[in-house]
Design a protein around this motif. Structure first.
Motif, PDB file in Angstrom:
ATOM      1  N   VAL A 377       0.868  -1.182   0.000  1.00 55.38           N
ATOM      2  CA  VAL A 377       0.000   0.000   0.000  1.00 55.38           C
ATOM      3  C   VAL A 377       0.901   1.226   0.000  1.00 55.38           C
ATOM      4  N   ASP A 378       0.668   2.152  -0.932  1.00 52.04           N
ATOM      5  CA  ASP A 378       1.432   3.392  -0.882  1.00 52.04           C
ATOM      6  C   ASP A 378       0.522   4.567  -0.567  1.00 52.04           C
ATOM      7  N   LEU A 379       1.110   5.565   0.062  1.00 51.35           N
ATOM      8  CA  LEU A 379       0.387   6.795   0.395  1.00 51.35           C
ATOM      9  C   LEU A 379       1.185   7.977  -0.110  1.00 51.35           C
ATOM     10  N   ALA A 380       0.497   8.924  -0.743  1.00 52.74           N
ATOM     11  CA  ALA A 380       1.208  10.062  -1.294  1.00 52.74           C
ATOM     12  C   ALA A 380       0.278  11.271  -1.431  1.00 52.74           C
ATOM     13  N   THR A 381       0.798  12.427  -1.093  1.00 51.47           N
ATOM     14  CA  THR A 381       0.117  13.683  -1.434  1.00 51.47           C
ATOM     15  C   THR A 381       0.456  13.925  -2.904  1.00 51.47           C
ATOM     16  N   LEU A 382      -0.217  13.152  -3.767  1.00 48.48           N
ATOM     17  CA  LEU A 382       0.296  13.023  -5.131  1.00 48.48           C
ATOM     18  C   LEU A 382      -0.226  14.059  -6.117  1.00 48.48           C
ATOM     19  N   THR A 383      -1.531  14.367  -6.039  1.00 48.61           N
ATOM     20  CA  THR A 383      -2.079  15.265  -7.065  1.00 48.61           C
ATOM     21  C   THR A 383      -3.097  16.255  -6.509  1.00 48.61           C
ATOM     22  N   ASP A 429      -3.907   4.242 -18.970  1.00 51.17           N
ATOM     23  CA  ASP A 429      -2.473   3.967 -18.970  1.00 51.17           C
ATOM     24  C   ASP A 429      -1.805   4.482 -20.251  1.00 51.17           C
ATOM     25  N   LYS A 430      -2.526   4.344 -21.358  1.00 51.90           N
ATOM     26  CA  LYS A 430      -2.010   4.817 -22.654  1.00 51.90           C
ATOM     27  C   LYS A 430      -1.591   6.279 -22.610  1.00 51.90           C
ATOM     28  N   ALA A 452      -1.717   9.559 -12.689  1.00 49.73           N
ATOM     29  CA  ALA A 452      -0.642   9.413 -11.691  1.00 49.73           C
ATOM     30  C   ALA A 452      -0.645   8.000 -11.117  1.00 49.73           C
ATOM     31  N   ALA A 453      -1.827   7.485 -10.842  1.00 53.87           N
ATOM     32  CA  ALA A 453      -1.941   6.125 -10.298  1.00 53.87           C
ATOM     33  C   ALA A 453      -1.505   5.086 -11.343  1.00 53.87           C
ATOM     34  N   GLN A 454      -1.884   5.332 -12.612  1.00 55.28           N
ATOM     35  CA  GLN A 454      -1.450   4.417 -13.679  1.00 55.28           C
ATOM     36  C   GLN A 454       0.067   4.375 -13.762  1.00 55.28           C
ATOM     37  N   PHE A 455       0.674   5.535 -13.586  1.00 54.70           N
ATOM     38  CA  PHE A 455       2.138   5.612 -13.593  1.00 54.70           C
ATOM     39  C   PHE A 455       2.700   4.692 -12.503  1.00 54.70           C
ATOM     40  N   LEU A 456       2.152   4.794 -11.309  1.00 53.32           N
ATOM     41  CA  LEU A 456       2.643   3.957 -10.199  1.00 53.32           C
ATOM     42  C   LEU A 456       2.453   2.477 -10.513  1.00 53.32           C
ATOM     43  N   GLN A 457       1.325   2.148 -11.142  1.00 56.03           N
ATOM     44  CA  GLN A 457       1.046   0.742 -11.420  1.00 56.03           C
ATOM     45  C   GLN A 457       2.089   0.129 -12.348  1.00 56.03           C
ATOM     46  N   THR A 465       0.191  -9.282  -7.074  1.00 58.89           N
ATOM     47  CA  THR A 465       0.441  -8.685  -5.754  1.00 58.89           C
ATOM     48  C   THR A 465      -0.639  -7.640  -5.488  1.00 58.89           C
ATOM     49  N   PRO A 466      -1.444  -7.849  -4.430  1.00 57.49           N
ATOM     50  CA  PRO A 466      -2.446  -6.821  -4.115  1.00 57.49           C
ATOM     51  C   PRO A 466      -1.740  -5.492  -3.809  1.00 57.49           C
ATOM     52  N   TRP A 467      -2.171  -4.462  -4.535  1.00 59.41           N
ATOM     53  CA  TRP A 467      -1.546  -3.142  -4.390  1.00 59.41           C
ATOM     54  C   TRP A 467      -2.634  -2.080  -4.288  1.00 59.41           C
ATOM     55  N   ALA A 468      -2.442  -1.165  -3.372  1.00 62.63           N
ATOM     56  CA  ALA A 468      -3.358  -0.020  -3.275  1.00 62.63           C
ATOM     57  C   ALA A 468      -2.546   1.259  -3.190  1.00 62.63           C
ATOM     58  N   HIS A 469      -3.057   2.273  -3.866  1.00 60.09           N
ATOM     59  CA  HIS A 469      -2.442   3.595  -3.797  1.00 60.09           C
ATOM     60  C   HIS A 469      -3.470   4.552  -3.206  1.00 60.09           C
TER      61      HIS A 469
END
Ligand code: BES
Ligand code: MN
Ligand code: ZN
Length: 506
Positions: A377-383, A429-430, A452-457, A465-469
């Motif tokens: 799980v990631d956490l970010a003040t991303l956008t 993603d494209k 931004a989330a697509q970039f992380l993916q 792998t279960p992943w959450a942003h």
């Protein structure tokens, strides 16, 4: 106003001290002590309640000054509503409201009487948790005289001790020990977010984590040479405009017992941009000071690790934070530069203000390569875009697994740290494909939080792998103040993720 009162759980028979807060149920239902005080005062408590239109609704309060026939100077009636329907979060909010009422009162101590039905040990612990969360203040830089009166100029010092009078004090004490550990984590996260960037650079942030010294919590600081050795070209590109060195901190808590001992860990990854000027693609001046909070994700991960270690959670967890400063200078990354991430994927940096994803790209990769986590799980003040979408009441949730998404939504409802699921899709993603490199770091005008989330993916190695942003740009700082948070740096997410770990990984 005192910060962090000393909270003690005492039997209902203990003499009342200082100002008295009585919990009162729906339709002004007093407990035993309430009835006694009301009788002793010739019914003045009930009269005051009626006069104020107080019905005992949760979080309503009435103050009765110098009630006749009583030794105590004031009695506050604190509504708890229908006690049997109260969830832990409701008790916390009640505790927070009560502290809001009495924080500036004269007197060394106060008595909070929980003698209403359903005033269980766990309710007492949650009340106390709410009190502590509400009591937090960042007064470090207020000059001495002001700090003495609480830093708010009120002149009131507030009670340093809060006695919680309850049915089963030792059970309440035990339940509270767990909650106090979580409060420690929230306090740490708030302190880190509130700290200005001149004091808290990447090196100083890392040093604070290294200094935590909780038994069993292993803290490792990766320095520039190590980051270069690992080829974290994306993270380093963000930090290279600053005179301050970058750091990555790895915090390991291996608390799993028995058969779970060898289970792979859950990883939590935090964006730790100690200050985000935008770099060469510089931000406008107005409000830029808020960007001292651009390490809110890293602060949350740090607070979570402290909480888990302090309460000796039965789980293996790794917290990783990428710490950098995003500055414009002669050595800064330029728009158009192409950098190579640790994964080997190349990134065309079209906007140096889209820096958080570059930091996370490398730390996410490193976390998976080294720890093979069962979930990440990631956490970010991303956008800023996530605030356009959701405002400040929900964090954005992006997730590749429905189960993990649901678990986070449930934990959000239980803790009041709400998340709202947003989409991931190949078509989005494209939008980050690049002519000149494997990808670009911005995706155009629309759906900014999603691209931004697509970039992380693209930095999640196995689709299994279960992943959450969590995009926490709207919640980590300057979010709406409430009963249990009055601080700019909210410490958002520590309770959410502690709840997630408790419910699904312990
Ligand atoms: N740290 C900011 C996002 C942010 C903005 C957080 C306001 C909290 C409050 C992030 O690094 C950023 O600058 N994002 C840009 C991305 C854009 C350049 C694609 C944004 O949101 O404008
Ligand atoms: Mn930025
Ligand atoms: Zn940023």
């Amino acid at each position: 106003m005192t910060q962090r009162p000393d909270i003690r759980f005492v039997p209902l028979s203990t003499p009342l001290a200082g100002s008295v807060v009585l919990t009162v149920g729906q339709d002004v239902e007093f407990g035993g002590i309430g009835r006694r005080l009301d009788t002793q005062s010739g019914g003045s408590l009930r009269r005051a309640a009626a006069e104020a239109g107080f019905k005992g609704k949760a979080r309503a309060c009435v103050e009765v000054l110098a009630p006749q026939g009583l030794e105590v100077g004031r009695v506050t009636l604190a509504g708890v509503g229908k006690a049997e329907s109260l969830e832990p979060l409701d008790w916390m909010r009640i505790g927070g409201s009560i502290w809001g009422q009495i924080a500036n009162r004269p007197g060394e101590s106060a008595s909070l009487v929980l003698d209403t039905p359903q005033g269980t040990a766990s309710a007492a612990a949650r009340l106390a948790e709410g009190v502590l969360l509400r009591a937090y203040q960042f007064t470090k830089y207020k000059s001495r005289r002001k700090q003495e009166d609480g830093g708010d100029g009120s002149g009131g010092k507030g009670p340093g001790t809060l006695l919680v009078h309850c049915e089963d004090p030792s059970a309440a004490e035990a339940a509270f020990a767990e909650r106090a550990a979580v409060v420690d984590g929230v306090y740490l996260a708030r302190d880190l977010v509130n700290e200005p960037a001149n004091v808290l650079g990447p090196v100083e942030f890392a040093a604070r984590l290294a200094a935590l010294e909780v038994p069993g919590l292993e803290v490792e600081v990766l320095d520039m040479a190590q980051l270069q050795g690992l080829k974290m070209g994306a993270l380093l590109a963000v930090g290279q405009g600053s005179v301050r060195e970058s750091r990555v901190v790895v915090m390991q808590w291996n608390g799993a017992k028995g058969r779970a001992k060898s289970k792979p860990p859950v990883c939590f990854v935090g964006k730790g941009v100690v200050f985000d000027t935008g770099g060469i693609s510089m931000k406008p001046a107005a409000g830029m000071e808020d960007m001292k909070g651009d390490m809110g994700g890293a602060a949350c991960v740090s607070g979570l690790m402290l909480a888990l270690a302090r309460r000796k959670a039965n789980v293996n967890v790794v917290g990783l934070v990428g710490l950098v400063e995003n500055m414009p200078s002669g050595s800064a990354t330029r728009p158009g530069d192409i950098v190579t991430s640790m994964s080997g994927q190349t990134i065309e940096v079209l906007n140096t203000d889209a820096e958080g994803r570059l930091v996370l790209a490398d730390v996410l990769w490193y976390a998976q390569e080294r720890f093979k986590p069962r979930a990440i799980v990631d956490l970010a003040t991303l956008t800023g875009a996530i605030m356009v979408a959701l405002g400040k009441e929900h964090a954005g949730l992006f997730c590749n697994t429905d189960k993990l998404a649901r678990d986070l939504e449930d934990a959000g409802i239980a803790t009041g740290e709400r998340v709202w699921r947003m989409p991931l899709l190949p078509a989005y993603d494209k939008l980050i494909d690049s002519k000149n490199a494997d990808m670009k770091n911005i995706g155009g005008r629309f759906g900014g939080a999603i691209t931004a989330a697509q970039f992380l993916q693209r930095f999640i190695r196995e689709a299994t792998t279960p992943w959450a942003h969590l995009d926490v740009a709207g919640t980590a700082f300057d979010s709406s103040r409430d009963e249990i948070n009055q601080s700019w740096g909210s410490g958002w997410g520590v309770r959410l993720l502690d709840q997630l770990v408790t419910s699904h990984y312990e």
